[in-house]
Design a protein around this motif. Structure first.
Motif, short mmCIF file in Angstrom:
data_model
loop_
_atom_site.label_atom_id
_atom_site.label_comp_id
_atom_site.label_asym_id
_atom_site.label_seq_id
_atom_site.Cartn_x
_atom_site.Cartn_y
_atom_site.Cartn_z
N ARG A 151 0.86 -1.36 -0.04
CA ARG A 151 -0.02 -0.08 -0.03
C ARG A 151 0.73 1.21 0.08
O ARG A 151 0.45 2.34 -0.63
CB ARG A 151 -1.07 -0.01 1.19
CG ARG A 151 -2.10 -0.98 1.02
CD ARG A 151 -3.12 -0.85 2.10
NE ARG A 151 -2.72 -1.49 3.52
CZ ARG A 151 -2.75 -2.71 3.88
NH1 ARG A 151 -3.27 -3.46 2.99
NH2 ARG A 151 -2.26 -3.31 4.99
N ASP A 171 -6.73 -6.25 0.81
CA ASP A 171 -6.98 -5.58 -0.45
C ASP A 171 -5.58 -5.08 -0.87
O ASP A 171 -5.54 -3.64 -1.42
CB ASP A 171 -7.92 -4.41 -0.25
CG ASP A 171 -7.67 -3.60 0.87
OD1 ASP A 171 -6.72 -3.87 1.57
OD2 ASP A 171 -8.23 -2.45 1.06
N ASP A 338 -6.84 -4.25 -5.96
CA ASP A 338 -6.17 -5.44 -5.63
C ASP A 338 -4.77 -5.77 -6.41
O ASP A 338 -4.28 -6.59 -6.10
CB ASP A 338 -7.35 -6.59 -5.35
CG ASP A 338 -8.28 -6.54 -4.40
OD1 ASP A 338 -7.83 -5.52 -3.69
OD2 ASP A 338 -9.41 -7.14 -4.73
#
Length: 361
Positions: A151, A171, A338
């Motif tokens: 992320r 995710d 994703d």
């Protein structure tokens, strides 16, 4: 007191955000991060604590990420001499070179902490993408930290690509380029079972690696499909190296139950197993059958030539780089989500190292 930034804040943290949170000047933060000026230990600790909290990226390559420089891809690999994933690196580098991109290679030495540290370092260096090769470590903390780095890379305009390992949970915005690892092991174990073998020594690899877990699961499923009991006492975990194949077979010949075949987790492990058999005066495949996994050039150079599972490693590298390029250059050049997932096929390559057990000895 300044308010804490949240994940909803627009864009990655800036040097001003770090200075504000730490309660110091922008110049002080710059001195700490550059390392070229003497600063107090207290200042360094305060600034670096905030840097970690905000996932601040030292933006030395901001112009490159914005399209003003040469894109750079970092390839992280367990060992530079590892034959299988060296072919993945070759695929990545070749596809990158065609686009005029640069590649960097770092080694993790089978150390999950070093692997995580290198991913973080590449994030701070502002590379276009980090391509991480090889099986993942099956530890919850490791998985959580890797997802956090994915992320963070994404928020900094970079991207994480996982090659030869499962997708991250949740995710996390990472692309996965995998192969049918478990299916390949199932096919190879089925090949041995269809030849009549019922007592198979299994050397799947390190117990904590997802690669080894998949290969062991595939073999187990094949035994169940054939109605043959799967004996855990004939499974020996260890590194994917020649020495493990050698020592595991030596130990099994001296102390373990008898076996007619060896299912090795890699071709290199199979080579070590064959050496142990030769040293014990046993022939392959006349006395013991041996199979491998990977289909690296070594497999066809051994005597006898090794029956193994072919994995399209070089193509995986090319697919990984194309996925990065598509995100950067095409409509997929987005952040968040994703990430894409690709799974390439495997197949058994039949050579000369397997014989039915009734013809052995």
């Amino acid at each position: 007191m300044s308010q804490r930034r949240t994940s909803a804040d627009a864009g990655p943290a800036t040097i001003r955000d770090v200075a504000e949170r730490a309660g110091v000047s922008v110049a002080s933060v710059s001195r700490v991060l550059s390392g070229n000026y003497p600063v107090s230990d207290d200042l360094r600790r305060r600034v670096m604590k905030v840097v970690r909290e905000l996932d601040y990226v030292t933006n030395a390559h901001a112009r490159s990420l914005a399209g003003g420089g040469t894109p750079t891809v970092a390839i992280l690999i367990n060992h530079i001499t590892g034959a299988a994933f060296a072919h993945v690196a070759k695929g990545v580098e070749g596809a990158a070179s065609l686009r005029g991109w640069l590649t960097l290679v770092g080694t993790t030495g089978d150390d999950p902490e070093r692997e995580l540290a290198l991913v973080n370092l590449m994030r701070r260096q502002g590379v276009t993408a980090v391509v991480l090769l090889g099986g993942a470590y099956d530890f919850e903390e490791y998985q959580l930290r890797m997802a956090r780095f994915a992320r963070s890379l994404d928020s900094a305009g970079s991207h994480l690509v996982l090659v030869g390992r499962p997708a991250l949970k949740g995710d996390a915005p990472a692309t996965t380029v995998d192969y049918d690892n478990e299916g390949g092991a199932y096919a190879m174990a089925s090949h041995l079972l269809s030849a009549g073998h019922r007592h198979v020594l299994v050397l799947p690899g390190p117990a904590e690696l997802t690669t080894a877990q998949g290969r062991l699961n595939g073999a187990h499923r094949a035994f169940e499909a054939y109605g043959v009991p799967f004996r855990q006492d004939m499974v020996h975990h260890g590194p994917y190296d020649f020495e493990h194949g050698l020592r595991a077979v030596e130990h099994s010949l001296e102390q373990g139950p008898p076996f007619t075949a060896i299912l090795a987790g890699t071709d290199v492990v199979a080579a070590g197993a064959m050496q142990a058999l030769r040293s014990a005066g046993l022939r392959v495949p006349e006395d013991i059958s041996v199979v491998g996994y990977d289909d690296i050039p070594l497999a066809s150079q051994l005597t006898p030539k090794l029956t193994t599972v072919h994995v399209p490693y070089e193509e995986m590298g090319r697919v990984a780089l194309r996925a990065v390029a598509d995100r950067r250059e095409g409509g997929a050049g987005r952040r968040g989500g994703d990430g894409d997932q690709f799974v390439l096929g495997t197949h058994v390559v039949v050579r000369q190292s397997v014989r039915p057990p009734e013809r052995q000895g």
